[in-house]
Design an enzyme around this catalytic site. Structure first.
Site, PDB file in Angstrom:
ATOM      1  N   ARG A  16      92.186  32.943 127.823  1.00 11.78           N
ATOM      2  CA  ARG A  16      93.076  33.126 126.668  1.00 11.78           C
ATOM      3  C   ARG A  16      92.287  33.349 125.367  1.00 11.78           C
ATOM      4  O   ARG A  16      92.647  32.864 124.296  1.00 11.78           O
ATOM      5  CB  ARG A  16      94.041  31.950 126.522  1.00 11.78           C
ATOM      6  CG  ARG A  16      95.136  31.904 127.563  1.00 11.78           C
ATOM      7  CD  ARG A  16      96.094  30.762 127.300  1.00 11.78           C
ATOM      8  NE  ARG A  16      95.428  29.469 127.487  1.00 11.78           N
ATOM      9  CZ  ARG A  16      95.858  28.331 126.966  1.00 11.78           C
ATOM     10  NH1 ARG A  16      96.955  28.323 126.210  1.00 11.78           N
ATOM     11  NH2 ARG A  16      95.206  27.208 127.180  1.00 11.78           N
ATOM     12  N   GLU A  17      91.225  34.146 125.487  1.00  8.56           N
ATOM     13  CA  GLU A  17      90.395  34.428 124.315  1.00  8.56           C
ATOM     14  C   GLU A  17      91.188  35.119 123.216  1.00  8.56           C
ATOM     15  O   GLU A  17      90.943  34.885 122.027  1.00  8.56           O
ATOM     16  CB  GLU A  17      89.192  35.294 124.714  1.00  8.56           C
ATOM     17  CG  GLU A  17      88.197  34.622 125.633  1.00  8.56           C
ATOM     18  CD  GLU A  17      88.489  34.835 127.113  1.00  8.56           C
ATOM     19  OE1 GLU A  17      87.572  34.672 127.928  1.00  8.56           O
ATOM     20  OE2 GLU A  17      89.653  35.156 127.453  1.00  8.56           O
ATOM     21  N   GLY A 436     115.833  21.768 120.028  1.00  9.46           N
ATOM     22  CA  GLY A 436     115.246  20.906 121.059  1.00  9.46           C
ATOM     23  C   GLY A 436     113.842  20.444 120.768  1.00  9.46           C
ATOM     24  O   GLY A 436     113.604  19.267 120.529  1.00  9.46           O
ATOM     25  N   ASP A 603     119.911  24.799 128.179  1.00 10.67           N
ATOM     26  CA  ASP A 603     119.469  26.044 127.547  1.00 10.67           C
ATOM     27  C   ASP A 603     119.516  27.207 128.525  1.00 10.67           C
ATOM     28  O   ASP A 603     119.013  27.104 129.646  1.00 10.67           O
ATOM     29  CB  ASP A 603     118.032  25.899 127.033  1.00 10.67           C
ATOM     30  CG  ASP A 603     117.942  25.017 125.803  1.00 10.67           C
ATOM     31  OD1 ASP A 603     118.960  24.888 125.109  1.00 10.67           O
ATOM     32  OD2 ASP A 603     116.862  24.473 125.536  1.00 10.67           O
ATOM     33  N   GLU A 609     118.854  38.539 129.279  1.00 10.41           N
ATOM     34  CA  GLU A 609     117.711  39.349 129.693  1.00 10.41           C
ATOM     35  C   GLU A 609     117.706  39.597 131.194  1.00 10.41           C
ATOM     36  O   GLU A 609     117.060  40.531 131.669  1.00 10.41           O
ATOM     37  CB  GLU A 609     116.397  38.694 129.279  1.00 10.41           C
ATOM     38  CG  GLU A 609     115.940  37.574 130.179  1.00 10.41           C
ATOM     39  CD  GLU A 609     114.709  36.865 129.664  1.00 10.41           C
ATOM     40  OE1 GLU A 609     113.808  36.636 130.458  1.00 10.41           O
ATOM     41  OE2 GLU A 609     114.658  36.535 128.473  1.00 10.41           O
ATOM     42  N   CYS A 647     118.773  33.136 123.342  1.00  9.34           N
ATOM     43  CA  CYS A 647     117.826  33.833 122.460  1.00  9.34           C
ATOM     44  C   CYS A 647     118.060  35.338 122.482  1.00  9.34           C
ATOM     45  O   CYS A 647     118.474  35.893 123.496  1.00  9.34           O
ATOM     46  CB  CYS A 647     116.390  33.591 122.914  1.00  9.34           C
ATOM     47  SG  CYS A 647     115.810  31.915 122.722  1.00  9.34           S
ATOM     48  N   HIS A 698     110.250  31.692 114.217  1.00  6.54           N
ATOM     49  CA  HIS A 698     109.075  32.426 114.692  1.00  6.54           C
ATOM     50  C   HIS A 698     108.163  32.843 113.547  1.00  6.54           C
ATOM     51  O   HIS A 698     107.082  33.367 113.771  1.00  6.54           O
ATOM     52  CB  HIS A 698     109.512  33.660 115.487  1.00  6.54           C
ATOM     53  CG  HIS A 698     110.317  33.309 116.700  1.00  6.54           C
ATOM     54  ND1 HIS A 698     111.699  33.313 116.695  1.00  6.54           N
ATOM     55  CD2 HIS A 698     109.948  32.906 117.940  1.00  6.54           C
ATOM     56  CE1 HIS A 698     112.133  32.950 117.888  1.00  6.54           C
ATOM     57  NE2 HIS A 698     111.096  32.692 118.655  1.00  6.54           N
TER      58      HIS A 698
END
Length: 775
Positions: A16-17, A436, A603, A609, A647, A698
């Site tokens: 995860r660089e 939450g 949730d 989606e 969402c 966000h």
């Protein structure tokens, strides 16, 4: 010659660089030069992995510090005016568009973010205006291509096609036909192709995924005219489609003046015969036969047989590839040293998937005997998975078979339930809550990590988590929130947490995939029948509730979302797996209610989606998705209030299904769309309570009280006063405490102002022209 190629590789790096580097840049800890150097190193590593696996054509331009759609918008100069004046630096402008804040501290409202087709990846939505102009703005693609060529890779640049780019964007301000922008946009695409051609590139991959959607006739026609006009400057163009079948767009796609076509065989195997019959004799066909969206290893014998049949028709015009970009799967299975050995043998991550494509290509070029050892080993794995006893649980299958319609109905309709809940919960007008999660500090993450690694015992872990819960409850009480949450400090991820506690699900150590920007998730792997042996959330919620007289929500992730955000077994219908999850959650819901929890949130942010991309398949999905939610939620008394959260949802076309969930309260993410989502409720009288997200979590930007009030009053055009809740638009896990407390304080202040304005007068005293909806 038959080629192995790839449509795209994960960007995040094996360790995860990408995440660590970009977040360090946002914090001002490294320079932009250091940021760009890390980009070079990550790309070189990705190209090396693919080349060593045997991939012939290496995708270039698939790397991004945030999102490839955002990169395309910046590349063609589609930068909204509010950002142009803020940053002269193009990289900081890009980050400001995505986050609402650049590293230099300048702030404005971020661009909208939504899901990439039916995946769990999010893209930044391009914004277009009636006077939109385009110009070539960013040279990142050319730098990457040059770098790949200098390192002797056979580079295949990848860009999002012009029609998909426009389709995925949004009109800002006055609505207009986005196709009118093609006249200005296509010359910029031509410039891109000209520069790539000048670098010596042979092939370019142009992604047009919207060709698998239901397209209006004018958009279908636009494909013909657009690709006839485009000048590729002698580049060969591979038109890439994925996530579904071309279906009624197949004929026009085969007419386009391109040199090759990529199809997604994994998601739409039935289209193959039609494609083969209509593909012009001179064109390449790239068959996406390696599943780019799941982690099961490929049945190489079966795939090779299929490809051999195709090769008998196409000869060397056949290419082999994953079905789509490998952005959606983890990078390297070799990094997993804690997985059960048998389970691990069933999996393939990105590195293994490109190797599978290369094996199959070698088998086509040199004959089956050239990969005989690989085929034999793979056959053993396929048989192992099919015959393993750990997949099937007779008790689970029996329980699922006994489900009746009665289990999917509440005792009474919502109007009756609401009266009982109002009497029990004693909530004010405009009740406030959060979704939450609360900020997860480095200390909390380290605590969970140390516990998993056995560095601390159960007692110390329990003590520290309880301390965090007590602090979160205390903060909410002090802020004046009405319905509280425990903050979820024990949870690393809303799906992974349940995956760790449910039977039939495996969890990886390093199986990270990108969700949006620098946010990565580790999807669980559902390999068998799902069941719950013991309560999963009860002890934490019971403790949180013991600290306050206010209601604390029980927090669960719904069956559709657990399904959507996991890698799911492919040996039974997804609906059957979702039903098993729903039954496990139903047991948890009933345990929470028996313990005295009065509000339970289930949730379902992934509800929309998961819709099939073609409308013809929607009804079947919506029927089983609604049933699974109701199966999980309907085993409680009228007095127990069921919440759900969704969402990035456009509700217009599924509003009846949303209502059919029959949740007492639904909270939705709507702040970035300026409550446009609420227009869904204009023509449909949604009967239950709604909490539209009234600030964007966000973005690090903290909204003003007046902004929150304005969004709430706008919501009252569509939602009766007595049904409107005030809440953020999503969980607060990714924010810091300073931002969170200030934003929630302003949200509570706004709710108090609204109560004062609406409780004693027929017309609000807030200075806004908008009038509330009638009941």
């Amino acid at each position: 010659m038959v080629y192995a190629h790839n449509l795209g590789f994960p960007r995040i790096g094996i360790k995860r660089e990408m995440k660590k580097t970009v977040e360090a840049y946002w914090r001002g800890e490294i320079s932009q030069q250091q940021l760009q150097q890390q980009a070079i190193e990550l790309q070189l590593t990705n190209w090396k992995i693919q080349a060593e696996a045997g991939v012939d054509l290496i995708p270039v331009g698939d790397f991004s510090w945030y999102d490839h759609v955002l990169d395309m918008a910046v590349r063609v100069g589609a930068i909204p005016s509010r950002f142009k004046a803020l940053n002269s630096n193009i990289t900081d402008t890009m980050f400001c568009m995505a986050r609402g804040q650049a590293p230099n501290g300048i702030e404005t409202s971020a661009c909208e973010m939504t899901k990439w087709f039916d995946t769990n990846y999010h893209y930044i939505v391009p914004e277009f205006t009636t006077n939109q102009s385009f110009e070539l703005h960013h040279d990142d693609l050319f730098k990457s291509t040059k770098l790949a060529l200098e390192n002797n890779y056979r580079a295949k640049p990848v860009i999002l096609g012009p029609l998909s780019f426009l389709w995925l964007g949004k009109c800002k301000g006055e609505s207009f036909n986005k196709l009118l922008l093609l006249e200005k946009l296509l010359p910029v695409y031509a410039e891109i192709f000209e520069q790539l051609s000048s670098l010596g590139v042979e092939w370019v991959q142009v992604d047009e995924p919207i060709l698998v959607l239901d397209l209006p006739p004018e958009w279908q026609q636009a494909f013909l005219t657009t690709y006839q006009q485009l000048n590729f400057f002698n580049l060969k163009c591979l038109l890439a489609t994925y996530f579904g079948s071309l279906d009624d767009n197949l004929s026009l796609t085969c007419q386009l003046p391109v040199d090759g076509l990529h199809i997604d065989y994994c998601r739409a195997p039935d289209q193959l015969d039609s494609v083969l019959s209509q593909l012009p004799a001179e064109k390449i066909l790239s068959v996406g036969i390696i599943d780019g969206r799941n982690i099961w290893c490929n049945d190489l014998n079966r795939s090779l047989t299929l490809l051999e049949n195709i090769q008998s028709s196409l000869g060397d015009r056949l290419w082999v590839a994953p079905s789509c970009s490998l952005l959606h799967v983890p990078i390297d299975l070799d990094q997993e040293n804690k997985l059960d050995v048998e389970l691990k043998s069933w999996f393939a991550f990105a590195k293994q998937k490109v190797a599978e494509a290369a094996f199959l290509t070698r088998g086509l070029r040199e004959g089956r005997e050239s990969i005989g050892a690989e085929l034999k080993k793979n056959e053993e794995v396929i048989i192992s998975r099919k015959t393993s006893k750990r997949i099937h649980n007779p008790n689970v299958e029996k329980k699922a078979a006994s489900v009746t319609e009665r289990l999917m109905r509440r005792q009474h309709e919502h109007s009756i339930r609401k009266n009982k809940q109002t009497a029990q919960l004693n909530l004010p007008l405009f009740p406030t809550t959060t979704i939450g999660s609360f900020p997860q500090t480095s200390q909390i993450r380290c605590l969970r990590r140390d516990y998993k690694q056995g560095k601390i015992d159960d007692a110390l872990y329990e003590e520290k988590i309880r301390q965090e819960i007590a602090e979160v409850i205390g903060i909410q009480v002090k802020l004046g929130l009405d319905v509280l949450v425990h903050g979820e400090p024990e949870r690393n991820d809303m799906v992974e947490y349940f995956g760790e506690l449910l039977d039939g699900i495996a969890i990886t150590s390093n199986g990270w995939v990108q969700s949006y920007g620098s946010r990565c998730v580790k999807p669980p792997i559902i390999f068998g029948d799902v069941s719950r042996e013991r309560p999963m959330t009860l002890r934490w919620i019971e403790y949180a509730q013991s600290l306050t007289t206010k209601s604390v929500k029980g927090m669960l992730t719904g069956p559709v979302t657990i399904l959507a955000w996991s890698f799911v077994r492919d040996d039974q219908p997804r609906s059957q797996t979702a039903k098993q999850i729903a039954l496990a959650l139903r047991d948890e819901v009933q345990d929470l209610e028996r313990s005295g929890v009065r509000v339970i949130q289930i949730d379902e942010p992934a509800f929309r989606e998961c819709l099939p991309l073609r409308k013809a398949a929607w009804q079947d999905y919506l029927e089983w998705a609604v049933k699974c939610f109701r199966l999980a939620s309907c085993g409680v008394k009228d007095e127990t209030q069921i919440h759900t959260h969704m969402c990035y949802s456009e509700f217009n076309d599924i509003i009846e299904a949303i209502a059919a969930l029959d949740a007492d309260v639904i909270t939705i993410e709507s702040s970035r769309s300026e409550t446009e989502i609420l227009k869904s409720f204009e023509k449909f009288a949604y009967p239950n309570d709604i909490g539209p997200g009234i600030y964007d979590i966000h973005s690090p930007r903290i909204p003003r009280v007046a902004e929150i009030e304005e969004l709430a009053v706008r919501a009252l055009q569509y939602i009766p006063i007595e049904r409107l809740w005030i809440n953020p638009d999503c969980g607060l896990k990714t924010r810091n405490w300073e931002e969170t407390k200030e934003a929630l304080s302003r949200m509570v202040d706004a709710a108090k102002h609204l109560r004062k304005a609406f409780s004693s007068e027929k017309t609000p005293t807030i200075d806004l022209e908008l009038q509330p909806a009638s009941t």
